[in-house]
Design a protein around this motif. Structure first.
Motif, short mmCIF file in Angstrom:
data_model
loop_
_atom_site.label_atom_id
_atom_site.label_comp_id
_atom_site.label_asym_id
_atom_site.label_seq_id
_atom_site.Cartn_x
_atom_site.Cartn_y
_atom_site.Cartn_z
N GLY A 44 1.43 -1.16 -0.05
CA GLY A 44 0.22 0.20 0.08
C GLY A 44 0.75 1.00 -0.08
N GLY A 45 0.33 2.68 -0.41
CA GLY A 45 1.07 3.36 -0.78
C GLY A 45 0.67 4.70 0.27
N THR A 46 -0.41 4.25 0.90
CA THR A 46 -1.11 5.48 1.95
C THR A 46 -1.61 4.54 3.07
OG1 THR A 46 -2.94 5.77 1.00
CG2 THR A 46 -1.31 6.78 0.17
N SER A 47 -1.76 5.49 4.28
CA SER A 47 -2.09 5.01 5.15
C SER A 47 -4.02 4.80 4.93
CB SER A 47 -2.22 5.76 6.13
OG SER A 47 -3.10 7.04 5.81
N SER A 87 12.22 3.00 11.10
CA SER A 87 10.87 3.48 12.44
C SER A 87 9.73 4.39 12.13
CB SER A 87 12.47 4.96 12.95
OG SER A 87 12.09 6.85 11.98
N SER A 88 9.24 3.88 10.62
CA SER A 88 8.34 4.42 10.36
C SER A 88 6.81 2.66 10.50
CB SER A 88 7.79 4.38 9.01
OG SER A 88 8.42 5.67 8.61
N ARG A 89 6.19 3.33 10.71
CA ARG A 89 4.78 2.89 11.26
C ARG A 89 3.33 3.16 10.64
NH1 ARG A 89 3.64 2.18 17.41
NH2 ARG A 89 3.26 4.81 17.07
N GLY A 90 2.41 2.68 10.07
CA GLY A 90 0.96 2.95 9.47
C GLY A 90 1.54 3.78 8.30
N LEU A 91 2.19 3.08 7.64
CA LEU A 91 2.67 4.00 6.55
C LEU A 91 1.34 3.15 5.08
CD1 LEU A 91 5.76 3.45 5.76
CD2 LEU A 91 4.43 4.81 6.26
N TRP A 92 0.25 2.41 4.98
CA TRP A 92 -0.41 1.78 5.29
C TRP A 92 -1.83 1.35 5.65
CZ3 TRP A 92 -2.19 -4.09 3.55
CH2 TRP A 92 -1.07 -4.63 4.15
N GLY A 93 -2.47 0.73 5.34
CA GLY A 93 -3.91 0.06 6.33
C GLY A 93 -3.32 -0.72 7.37
N GLY A 149 -1.18 -0.60 9.91
CA GLY A 149 -2.06 0.36 10.71
C GLY A 149 -2.68 2.03 10.75
N SER A 150 -3.33 2.14 11.32
CA SER A 150 -3.80 3.40 10.57
C SER A 150 -5.38 4.14 11.41
CB SER A 150 -4.56 3.10 8.90
OG SER A 150 -4.82 4.86 8.76
N ASN A 151 -4.50 4.71 11.80
CA ASN A 151 -5.65 5.88 13.49
C ASN A 151 -6.26 6.44 11.53
OD1 ASN A 151 -4.83 5.15 15.07
ND2 ASN A 151 -3.32 6.47 14.96
N VAL A 152 -7.85 6.17 11.04
CA VAL A 152 -8.22 6.57 10.03
C VAL A 152 -9.31 8.44 10.77
CG1 VAL A 152 -9.89 6.71 8.12
CG2 VAL A 152 -8.91 4.68 9.38
N ASP A 153 -9.07 7.39 12.10
CA ASP A 153 -9.76 8.98 12.62
C ASP A 153 -9.94 8.84 13.86
OD1 ASP A 153 -13.02 8.22 13.28
OD2 ASP A 153 -13.25 8.43 11.38
N ASN A 180 4.75 -2.24 13.42
CA ASN A 180 2.32 -1.67 13.14
C ASN A 180 1.97 -0.40 13.72
OD1 ASN A 180 0.24 -3.16 11.44
ND2 ASN A 180 -0.69 -3.12 13.06
N LEU A 181 1.07 0.10 13.41
CA LEU A 181 0.58 1.86 14.31
C LEU A 181 0.05 1.25 15.91
CD1 LEU A 181 0.88 4.37 15.07
CD2 LEU A 181 -0.86 5.00 13.31
N ASP A 182 -1.06 0.65 15.06
CA ASP A 182 -1.93 0.53 16.07
C ASP A 182 -2.22 -1.27 16.54
OD1 ASP A 182 -4.83 1.00 17.03
OD2 ASP A 182 -5.71 -0.36 16.31
#
Length: 185
Positions: A44-47, A87-93, A149-153, A180-182
């Motif tokens: 994936g290219g975006t969250s 160190s990145s997280r949440g780069l795609w859903g 992982g993504s915080n959509v809202d 992973n972000l979440d």
């Protein structure tokens, strides 16, 4: 992007990019299998890019120890982007797998473990739940999920892999989550 209602086979000879929310099958209609060959990479290219397996459909991601199936971010595959991949997280859903198995968090008036007891997943990720404890949502064997992982809202988050109402005929072995972000799983 959109809903895929026919069986699809992904091979290791190609890279596959998710574009927005990609849904395999309809909700217990137009069911489909997404088969992913060992050694295949999906990114994936975006969250806001994520994969949903609808109730009645299946993900068959059957990797091997030396050739896992990889779900990751564009940056991880050096296909663009400028994130610090270490160190990145949440780069795609992430992955969402919806099943028809029993759940107990029901709408008002519905009894747990019945077909009336269903729920809508966060981030508009589809319905899950039902009365079939032996539901089969597929196979995840030697699967790596990275930078998801993504915080959509504030009220809606995507996890690395969200197993939502998935039954005991679903096979999950040798799964790794990385950065992973979440929630991972």
């Amino acid at each position: 992007s959109g809903e895929i209602t026919a069986d699809v086979n992904l091979t290791a000879a190609n890279y596959y990019q998710l574009d927005g929310k990609v849904v395999i099958g309809g909700d217990n209609v137009n069911s489909a299998d997404l088969s992913v060959q060992a050694g295949t990479t999906v990114f994936g290219g975006t969250s806001f890019d994520f994969l949903v397996i609808s109730r009645g459909s299946r993900l068959i991601a059957n990797g091997t120890r030396s050739a896992p199936v990889i779900f990751t971010a564009r940056e991880d595959e050096n296909l663009g982007g400028s994130a610090d991949i270490d160190s990145s997280r949440g780069l795609w859903g992430g992955l969402v797998i919806n099943g028809n198995a029993r759940i107990n968090d029901c709408p008002e008036g519905a009894e747990g473990g019945t077909d009336a007891c269903t729920k809508e997943g966060e981030a508009d990720s589809g319905a899950f739940g039902g009365s079939n404890p032996s539901d089969d949502s597929g196979v995840l064997n030697y699967v790596v999920v990275k930078y998801a992982g993504s915080n959509v809202d504030p009220e809606n988050q995507l996890n690395g892999i969200a197993f939502q109402g998935v039954g005991d005929e679903t096979i999950v072995e040798h799964v790794q989550e990385h950065n992973n972000l979440d929630d991972g799983v």
